[in-house]
Each structure stands twice: as structure tokens, then as C-alpha cells.
Design a protein around this motif. Structure first.
Motif, short mmCIF file in Angstrom:
data_model
loop_
_atom_site.label_atom_id
_atom_site.label_comp_id
_atom_site.label_asym_id
_atom_site.label_seq_id
_atom_site.Cartn_x
_atom_site.Cartn_y
_atom_site.Cartn_z
N ALA A 105 5.32 -30.13 28.23
CA ALA A 105 4.82 -28.79 28.55
C ALA A 105 5.49 -27.75 27.65
O ALA A 105 4.82 -26.88 27.08
CB ALA A 105 5.05 -28.46 30.02
N GLU A 106 6.78 -27.87 27.51
CA GLU A 106 7.53 -26.91 26.70
C GLU A 106 7.14 -27.00 25.22
O GLU A 106 6.96 -25.98 24.55
CB GLU A 106 9.02 -27.20 26.88
CG GLU A 106 9.93 -26.13 26.36
CD GLU A 106 11.37 -26.42 26.72
OE1 GLU A 106 12.14 -26.76 25.79
OE2 GLU A 106 11.73 -26.29 27.90
N GLY A 111 5.28 -24.16 23.00
CA GLY A 111 5.96 -23.68 21.80
C GLY A 111 5.07 -23.72 20.57
O GLY A 111 5.05 -22.78 19.76
N TRP A 112 4.31 -24.81 20.41
CA TRP A 112 3.43 -24.91 19.25
C TRP A 112 2.31 -23.88 19.32
O TRP A 112 1.96 -23.27 18.30
CB TRP A 112 2.86 -26.32 19.14
CG TRP A 112 3.82 -27.23 18.43
CD1 TRP A 112 4.59 -28.21 19.00
CD2 TRP A 112 4.14 -27.24 17.04
NE1 TRP A 112 5.36 -28.82 18.04
CE2 TRP A 112 5.10 -28.24 16.83
CE3 TRP A 112 3.70 -26.49 15.95
CZ2 TRP A 112 5.63 -28.52 15.56
CZ3 TRP A 112 4.22 -26.77 14.70
CH2 TRP A 112 5.18 -27.77 14.52
N ALA A 123 -4.38 -24.79 29.88
CA ALA A 123 -5.46 -23.79 29.88
C ALA A 123 -5.30 -22.83 28.70
O ALA A 123 -6.28 -22.44 28.05
CB ALA A 123 -5.48 -23.03 31.20
N GLU A 124 -4.06 -22.44 28.41
CA GLU A 124 -3.81 -21.55 27.28
C GLU A 124 -4.14 -22.23 25.96
O GLU A 124 -4.70 -21.62 25.05
CB GLU A 124 -2.36 -21.07 27.29
CG GLU A 124 -2.07 -20.10 28.42
CD GLU A 124 -0.60 -19.77 28.59
OE1 GLU A 124 0.25 -20.28 27.81
OE2 GLU A 124 -0.28 -19.00 29.51
N THR A 125 -3.80 -23.51 25.85
CA THR A 125 -4.12 -24.27 24.64
C THR A 125 -5.62 -24.33 24.45
O THR A 125 -6.14 -24.06 23.35
CB THR A 125 -3.53 -25.69 24.71
OG1 THR A 125 -2.10 -25.59 24.78
CG2 THR A 125 -3.93 -26.54 23.52
N GLU A 126 -6.32 -24.70 25.50
CA GLU A 126 -7.79 -24.80 25.44
C GLU A 126 -8.40 -23.47 25.01
O GLU A 126 -9.23 -23.42 24.10
CB GLU A 126 -8.34 -25.22 26.80
CG GLU A 126 -9.83 -25.19 26.91
CD GLU A 126 -10.51 -26.53 26.76
OE1 GLU A 126 -11.74 -26.52 26.57
OE2 GLU A 126 -9.84 -27.57 26.81
N ALA A 127 -8.00 -22.38 25.65
CA ALA A 127 -8.56 -21.07 25.33
C ALA A 127 -8.25 -20.67 23.89
O ALA A 127 -9.12 -20.16 23.17
CB ALA A 127 -8.02 -20.02 26.30
N LEU A 182 -2.44 -28.82 14.07
CA LEU A 182 -1.79 -28.52 15.35
C LEU A 182 -2.36 -29.40 16.46
O LEU A 182 -1.62 -30.01 17.23
CB LEU A 182 -1.98 -27.04 15.69
CG LEU A 182 -1.55 -26.59 17.09
CD1 LEU A 182 -0.08 -26.84 17.32
CD2 LEU A 182 -1.90 -25.13 17.28
N CYS A 183 -3.68 -29.50 16.54
CA CYS A 183 -4.30 -30.34 17.58
C CYS A 183 -3.91 -31.80 17.40
O CYS A 183 -3.56 -32.48 18.38
CB CYS A 183 -5.82 -30.20 17.54
SG CYS A 183 -6.42 -28.60 18.11
#
Length: 183
Positions: free
Chosen positions: A59-60, A64-65, A107-111, A142-143
Motif C-alpha cells: 500500500a505504501e 508513493g509511486w 482507488a486513487e491509482t485507478e483514477a 509505472l503500471c
């Protein structure tokens, strides 16, 4: 066993990449099913890794990325002085709060990935103790990195879980499916 990620919709490279990240996150979460806090924090193998620590770490790292890609500092600064805390729950941290945080990060990554104009867009990764030179990285990179990082630790989670109580990924997937059917 992992859940199968189907083929992407034609032209939906982002969706495919995000699906593979989600698949690997599921492996981390599944490994924690039905465990007590003590079991989740125990280290039953030759490694120093615990399931709770792996959850916190992935998660961290993901947060961070994504922060770096946005040009923001990570929520938690890690260096040699506090790196060891990345893999253990400290203070009032617990598995429930870490799972909720991981959902928020996901959710933040997806958005974010859905909103970037192009997977070819880049961000600067400045020099750090673990990155010896300034680099420009694409959102695609990144992905792929998040898939690799999460998959690596999902594999660790499988081994830790099986060392704890013999539960294999096959059994955990079946338990997860049973739980979903009962909801």
C-alpha cells in the motif's frame, strides 16, 4: 492460484494494466482472510516478512509511486533510518486500517491512471539512495512496475500464509468465493 484477468476491451490498454494490478492486490488481501491479528503479524517462515507487513508495504509503495507521478512527495518518507518500519505495523496500525488504506490507494491509482492523457506521458524520478540517477518514466512503465512489485509480494504472501496454516491460494480463492456468495 490467481483469478484470471480476461482480455482487455479492444484499445483499453489502461484497463488491462489496471486489471492486472487489481488481480495482484487481491492475492495480498486473500492471504489475510480469516487470520487473527497475531497470525497476520507473525513471521512463520525463514523470512522476516509477515502478511500484515506485506500489506502495509505494498500500500505504501503504490501510494508513493502514484504521488511521485503526480509530482508530489509520498505520504511516508522512507530512508535507511526508517525502512524497517515499512514491513511492520507500528503504533495504532492494524490489518483493518491497512486494508482500508490499500482500498483508498487503489482507488486513487485507478483514477489517476484513467485521467492521464497518455500512458506515454512521463514524470521525473529524482535521484535517491535506491535510484542512482534522475530518470523520466512513463505512466505505462509505472503500471508495469506496480504489477511487478505487487505480484512479487503476492507470491511472498502465498508462502507466508501456507507456512502459517497450510492454506493454499486455491483454498483461499474458494473461501473468498464462498464469502462473496453469502453476501
Amino acid at each position: 492460484m490467481v483469478k484470471h484477468v480476461g482480455p482487455e476491451a479492444p484499445g483499453d490498454e489502461r484497463g488491462a494494466l489496471l486489471s492486472f494490478i487489481a488481480e495482484q492486490r487481491g492475492g495480498i488481501r486473500r492471504a489475510l482472510l480469516g487470520l487473527t491479528a497475531e497470525q497476520a503479524s507473525s513471521r512463520p517462515s525463514a523470512s522476516e516478512l509477515s502478511l500484515a507487513g506485506l500489506l502495509k508495504h505494498v500500500a505504501e509503495v503504490e501510494q508513493g509511486w502514484i504521488a511521485r507521478a503526480k509530482g508530489e512527495p509520498p505520504a511516508v518518507h522512507r530512508d535507511e533510518s526508517n525502512w524497517h518500519e515499512c514491513f511492520v505495523l507500528v503504533g495504532d496500525e492494524d490489518v483493518t486500517s491497512q486494508l482500508a488504506y490499500y482500498e483508498k490507494v487503489a482507488a486513487e491509482t485507478e483514477a489517476f491512471i484513467r485521467a492521464v492523457p497518455s500512458l506515454d506521458d512521463t514524470f521525473e524520478l529524482p535521484r535517491t539512495s535506491w535510484n542512482p540517477k534522475d530518470e523520466w518514466l512513463s505512466m505505462r512503465w509505472l503500471c508495469l512496475h506496480l504489477i511487478r512489485e505487487t505480484a512479487r509480494h503476492a507470491g511472498h504472501a502465498d508462502i507466508v500464509r501456507e507456512s502459517l496454516d497450510g492454506a493454499t491460494a486455491f483454498a483461499l480463492v474458494a473461501a473468498e468465493q464462498q464469502a462473496e456468495a453469502g453476501s
